[in-house]
Scaffold this active site. Sequence first.
Site, PDB file in Angstrom:
ATOM      1  CG  ASP A   8      -3.090   4.108   4.242  1.00  0.00           C
ATOM      2  OD1 ASP A   8      -4.080   3.915   4.959  1.00  0.00           O
ATOM      3  OD2 ASP A   8      -2.964   3.619   3.094  1.00  0.00           O
TER       4      ASP A   8
ATOM      5  CE  LYS B 283      -8.815  -1.736   4.715  1.00  0.00           C
ATOM      6  NZ  LYS B 283      -8.974  -2.859   3.873  1.00  0.00           N
TER       7      LYS B 283
ATOM      8  CD1 TRP C 175      -2.475  -2.064   1.495  1.00  0.00           C
ATOM      9  CD2 TRP C 175      -3.157  -0.698  -0.142  1.00  0.00           C
ATOM     10  NE1 TRP C 175      -3.598  -2.615   0.921  1.00  0.00           N
ATOM     11  CE2 TRP C 175      -4.042  -1.801  -0.081  1.00  0.00           C
ATOM     12  CE3 TRP C 175      -3.387   0.282  -1.107  1.00  0.00           C
ATOM     13  CZ2 TRP C 175      -5.141  -1.944  -0.937  1.00  0.00           C
ATOM     14  CZ3 TRP C 175      -4.473   0.144  -1.963  1.00  0.00           C
ATOM     15  CH2 TRP C 175      -5.338  -0.947  -1.873  1.00  0.00           C
TER      16      TRP C 175
HETATM   17  C1  LIG Z   1      -3.589   0.315   4.029  1.00  0.00           C
HETATM   18  C2  LIG Z   1      -4.565   0.567   2.921  1.00  0.00           C
HETATM   19  N1  LIG Z   1      -4.461   1.693   2.195  1.00  0.00           N
HETATM   20  C3  LIG Z   1      -5.310   1.958   1.200  1.00  0.00           C
HETATM   21  C4  LIG Z   1      -6.333   1.105   0.875  1.00  0.00           C
HETATM   22  C5  LIG Z   1      -7.272   1.450  -0.238  1.00  0.00           C
HETATM   23  O1  LIG Z   1      -8.437   1.903   0.323  1.00  0.00           O
HETATM   24  P1  LIG Z   1      -9.701   2.338  -0.557  1.00  0.00           P
HETATM   25  O2  LIG Z   1     -10.133   1.133  -1.301  1.00  0.00           O
HETATM   26  O3  LIG Z   1     -10.649   2.770   0.521  1.00  0.00           O
HETATM   27  O4  LIG Z   1      -9.288   3.457  -1.442  1.00  0.00           O
HETATM   28  C6  LIG Z   1      -6.489  -0.069   1.596  1.00  0.00           C
HETATM   29  C7  LIG Z   1      -7.604  -0.982   1.242  1.00  0.00           C
HETATM   30  O5  LIG Z   1      -7.748  -2.075   1.573  1.00  0.00           O
HETATM   31  C8  LIG Z   1      -5.581  -0.351   2.636  1.00  0.00           C
HETATM   32  O6  LIG Z   1      -5.689  -1.481   3.357  1.00  0.00           O
END
Ligand SMILES: Cc1ncc(COP(=O)(O)O)c(C=O)c1O
Length: 371
Positions: A184, A208, A112
């Site tokens: 994040d 989550k 991520w």
């Molecule tokens: C740590 C992290 N960042 C970003 C995201 C992406 O999130 P979104 O789908 O809400 O844009 C996720 C999604 O699972 C994630 O676990």
Amino acid sequence: MDNYSTDKISYGRLHNFSAGPAALPKEVLEIAQRELLSFNGSGISIMEVSHRGKLFDRVHTEALENFRTLLNIPSDYAVLFMQGGAIAQNSLIPLNLLSKNQNACYAVTGSWSNKSVIEAKRYGNITIACEQKPYLSVPDFNTWDIPQHSEYLHICTNETIDGIEFVDLSALKSKLNGKYIISDMSSHILSRQINIDDYGVIYAGAQKNIGPSGLTIAIVRKNLLNQAMPACPISLNWNNVYQNNSMYNTPPTFAIYIAGLVFKWLLNKGAVQTIEKENIAKSQKLYTCIDKSSLYKNNIDKNYRSRMNIPFKLNDESLNPQFLEQAELNNLVGLKGHKSVGGMRASLYNAVSLESVEKLIDFMQKFENSN
Ligand SMILES: Cc1ncc(COP(=O)(O)O)c(C=O)c1O
């Protein structure tokens, strides 16, 4: 209801280890079910009313206040209820912060944070503070390169796909020279106590530990609200969102309503300090099961193993389909690992009970014995 099988709905719920959208507390779903047609005896659903009316205003204000209470958020931070997911924030962070200085620095500790870098590069001059592949640990903080001219340091403190978590940032303090950390926290917000003051911005998609998808929360230090590039979309400009109490445009009202119920559920349970203890217990049990077994393995550095997302592989990968199939027959779902890493992943978010984890462990042990 004709097209739906009602068996599972009527007779019990599955043990859900999905990485997201993920398990929600049953009590929350029951309240939502009771209130769906007539919210608070009003004769109308919360989904059907104006976001500017009295009914929703109370839901919104309570959700905001309870979220602030749960994380002990000081008054010099704004809490923004936004849309677009955490991925939109990957663009919004540079768009909202890099108007004067286009330089920023990103730590790559997993899939991520790597994605965050790719997006940020569209808007600024991005340098990499650290990267070490494969993603099995967090590079020694002493080796992180944080250039003096960077506007901020971006990190992802829980890598959902790889199963890496880190929260002790004290070793970074001497390297920051006043620069803010942006994190994040999509997959571990509200799972453990954090010190908000350590961060300039925290952001998280809701799906989550917060509620259903559609809501994204950003916690922004107020002195960072006025640095947006002119190109930043007005509905996603943090300062504009803040000035309009997260209602410049229509907010995701139902997602905020459910998040509000989750916050009340968590407060009633004893808040974050209580759930943190449960999360420690749940994750320790599962890691112990994996470490003791000769069929399962988790290769993440033990100092940085995530409490929320526990990936594991079977020594004999040909058993994967059988494992998943039999798990499902035992009402254990959401265990397939992310396609980029393969294997299995159990996500043990706040709403996943110790009982569910014990059921999973019991199944894993039986599966190992019979294979
Ligand atoms: C740590 C992290 N960042 C970003 C995201 C992406 O999130 P979104 O789908 O809400 O844009 C996720 C999604 O699972 C994630 O676990």
